[in-house]
Design an enzyme around this catalytic site. Sequence first.
Site, PDB file in Angstrom:
ATOM      1  N   ASP A  12     -49.975 -71.733 -14.073  1.00 14.82           N
ATOM      2  CA  ASP A  12     -48.858 -71.571 -15.002  1.00 14.82           C
ATOM      3  C   ASP A  12     -49.403 -71.282 -16.403  1.00 14.82           C
ATOM      4  O   ASP A  12     -49.983 -72.166 -17.033  1.00 14.82           O
ATOM      5  CB  ASP A  12     -48.045 -72.868 -14.997  1.00 14.82           C
ATOM      6  CG  ASP A  12     -46.672 -72.698 -15.606  1.00 14.82           C
ATOM      7  OD1 ASP A  12     -46.376 -71.611 -16.114  1.00 14.82           O
ATOM      8  OD2 ASP A  12     -45.903 -73.675 -15.574  1.00 14.82           O
ATOM      9  N   ASP A  13     -49.262 -70.046 -16.849  1.00 15.09           N
ATOM     10  CA  ASP A  13     -49.707 -69.645 -18.205  1.00 15.09           C
ATOM     11  C   ASP A  13     -51.230 -69.570 -18.334  1.00 15.09           C
ATOM     12  O   ASP A  13     -51.772 -69.693 -19.431  1.00 15.09           O
ATOM     13  CB  ASP A  13     -49.193 -70.582 -19.317  1.00 15.09           C
ATOM     14  CG  ASP A  13     -47.682 -70.648 -19.448  1.00 15.09           C
ATOM     15  OD1 ASP A  13     -46.974 -69.991 -18.667  1.00 15.09           O
ATOM     16  OD2 ASP A  13     -47.214 -71.369 -20.342  1.00 15.09           O
ATOM     17  N   CYS A  52     -42.341 -67.113 -16.543  1.00 10.36           N
ATOM     18  CA  CYS A  52     -42.513 -67.797 -15.283  1.00 10.36           C
ATOM     19  C   CYS A  52     -41.503 -67.448 -14.189  1.00 10.36           C
ATOM     20  O   CYS A  52     -41.858 -66.969 -13.121  1.00 10.36           O
ATOM     21  CB  CYS A  52     -42.405 -69.250 -15.658  1.00 10.36           C
ATOM     22  SG  CYS A  52     -42.496 -70.373 -14.391  1.00 10.36           S
ATOM     23  N   LYS A 105     -44.760 -76.594  -8.851  1.00 11.38           N
ATOM     24  CA  LYS A 105     -43.678 -76.193  -9.757  1.00 11.38           C
ATOM     25  C   LYS A 105     -42.777 -75.122  -9.132  1.00 11.38           C
ATOM     26  O   LYS A 105     -43.257 -74.057  -8.774  1.00 11.38           O
ATOM     27  CB  LYS A 105     -44.313 -75.671 -11.044  1.00 11.38           C
ATOM     28  CG  LYS A 105     -43.378 -74.880 -11.931  1.00 11.38           C
ATOM     29  CD  LYS A 105     -43.988 -74.538 -13.263  1.00 11.38           C
ATOM     30  CE  LYS A 105     -43.124 -73.516 -13.990  1.00 11.38           C
ATOM     31  NZ  LYS A 105     -43.527 -73.297 -15.383  1.00 11.38           N
ATOM     32  N   HIS A 107     -39.145 -73.905 -10.357  1.00  3.88           N
ATOM     33  CA  HIS A 107     -38.608 -73.102 -11.460  1.00  3.88           C
ATOM     34  C   HIS A 107     -37.877 -71.832 -11.019  1.00  3.88           C
ATOM     35  O   HIS A 107     -37.919 -70.799 -11.697  1.00  3.88           O
ATOM     36  CB  HIS A 107     -39.715 -72.754 -12.487  1.00  3.88           C
ATOM     37  CG  HIS A 107     -39.174 -72.654 -13.892  1.00  3.88           C
ATOM     38  ND1 HIS A 107     -39.918 -72.233 -14.964  1.00  3.88           N
ATOM     39  CD2 HIS A 107     -37.927 -72.931 -14.374  1.00  3.88           C
ATOM     40  CE1 HIS A 107     -39.177 -72.252 -16.054  1.00  3.88           C
ATOM     41  NE2 HIS A 107     -37.964 -72.675 -15.721  1.00  3.88           N
ATOM     42  N   ASN A 303     -48.149 -65.779 -15.596  1.00  2.72           N
ATOM     43  CA  ASN A 303     -48.007 -64.945 -16.809  1.00  2.72           C
ATOM     44  C   ASN A 303     -49.197 -65.243 -17.701  1.00  2.72           C
ATOM     45  O   ASN A 303     -49.999 -66.128 -17.407  1.00  2.72           O
ATOM     46  CB  ASN A 303     -46.673 -65.213 -17.528  1.00  2.72           C
ATOM     47  CG  ASN A 303     -46.412 -66.668 -17.858  1.00  2.72           C
ATOM     48  OD1 ASN A 303     -45.539 -67.311 -17.263  1.00  2.72           O
ATOM     49  ND2 ASN A 303     -47.174 -67.238 -18.774  1.00  2.72           N
ATOM     50  N   LYS A 332     -48.468 -64.425 -23.209  1.00  3.06           N
ATOM     51  CA  LYS A 332     -47.172 -64.779 -22.623  1.00  3.06           C
ATOM     52  C   LYS A 332     -46.046 -64.181 -23.488  1.00  3.06           C
ATOM     53  O   LYS A 332     -46.162 -64.145 -24.707  1.00  3.06           O
ATOM     54  CB  LYS A 332     -47.057 -66.299 -22.589  1.00  3.06           C
ATOM     55  CG  LYS A 332     -45.796 -66.841 -21.970  1.00  3.06           C
ATOM     56  CD  LYS A 332     -45.850 -68.366 -21.875  1.00  3.06           C
ATOM     57  CE  LYS A 332     -44.598 -68.922 -21.219  1.00  3.06           C
ATOM     58  NZ  LYS A 332     -44.660 -70.392 -21.069  1.00  3.06           N
TER      59      LYS A 332
END
Length: 476
Positions: A12-13, A52, A105, A107, A303, A332
């Site tokens: 994530d990121d 995301c 996660k 989302h 991302n 991002k």
Amino acid sequence: MPKPHIIVIYMDDLGYGDVGAYGATRVATPRIDALAAEGVRFTDGYATSATCTPSRYALMTGRYPWRIDGAEILAGDAALIIDPAEVTLPRMLSEAGYRTGIVGKWHLGLGSGDAPIDWNAQISPGPGDVGFDESFIMAATQDRVPTVFIRDGFVVDADPNDPIDVDYETNFEGEPTALTHPEMVRMPWTHRHNDSIVNGIPRIGFMKGGTAARWVDEEIADRLMDEAVEFIQRDRPEPFFLYLPLHQPHVPRTPHPRFAGSTGMGPRGDAIAEADWCVGRIVDALEEAGLRDDTLIIFTSDNGPVLDDGYQDGAIELAGDHRPAGPLRGGKYSLFDGGTRVPFIVSWPGVVEPQTSSALVCQLDILASLAALVGSDAASVDGENLSDALLGRSPHGRRSLVLEAMTHTVFRAENWVLIPPSKGPEILAETGIESGHSDQYQLYDLGADIAETRNVAAEQPDRTADLIARYEEALR
Ligand code: NG6
Ligand code: CA
């Protein structure tokens, strides 16, 4: 070829420059680097989007996120955006004989949207309705309520005497927020994250109750790994698919204390070190179970990177010469390549030959590619079967790809990237990231100018016109 076990590790990121195999030096990522060294390390691997939810939607469905309404960053109580009737990666694999699980996660929304989610009853539809046999998830991200894990539709450690309420508009009477009780905050917010305080960390959204169910932020990684390892090592006759969307290094960055201080870059660097440990734990678990050579691992990120995404945690001050997006421009949220080009590694010892590949590949293609690999005829709307490229048997990937940032789209074709005009600030106020917005067409030659420093649209009108035509065709 027997069907391999499949694990998709989805960060994530995590930026293009955030791991050793892609040039990072100040954070050591030996376990991720080992996957790259023994597999295919893609230099031109992309998420579909610079945020995301849309990237995750594309990974799950093989469909461009900008084709549907609502594939934008979701609140923690948003409805499921995948149509349960749709072809999905887990459903395709389930129908091909896999046991499918997600740990991490989500989302992508939960519930039908017809009524607010009741967090104290079974939550549906969710992962179980789009093809996952088993799920252990956080609904959205760590910075959003509810801060609880959900197993197969039920909040873990829910207590009927302490029901959970969530609201993204109005606070519950008497509940502290970062605005009313700043003294309770141990990680100060810089933007937006000033609603309910959980574990001293202010979040987005209001939450009440569920005291026993609330996660301990520093223990999330250990908890997810315990669940994932149990899933991997369980005896079963069929192959498994594990989707492992990890939470690092998204905000709030709360690495376990055993990683704190390990990189000198503060919580963001330490969270990456923790993520590397997670990858190691998965690989070790496969080895212990004698499954490593039978397992295809895809490692990538949803991302590009961001330093200040809403909390004061030293990410900017302590970054020094670390370049989270590597040589790429933006990060991002950006239309520049730093938004969507991410680490992308495929490892399957004994089958995939170690190499670096510059084939243009996208997470959008994983569904169609794995379908081909396991002999499924499931169709993907926008994805291509790139199984040869992903397994390192062909240097050829896509010819072109539509990328997305905050609902604006960009066209990558061969080594060119065309950024159509769009409205918005050049520098995003909250994060300081270059957005890529301009009132002019931008054309960059990524082959000669990976940092997108020289807009050649005006010098190359024919090429620009040709790419505009191809872009418009691709949007259809
Ligand atoms: C943004 C949040 C950011 C982060 C992001 C989601 C604000 C101002 N910023 O809207 O902090 O939560 O959403 O990140 O609210 S993502 O990786 O899940 O897309
Ligand atoms: Ca993300």
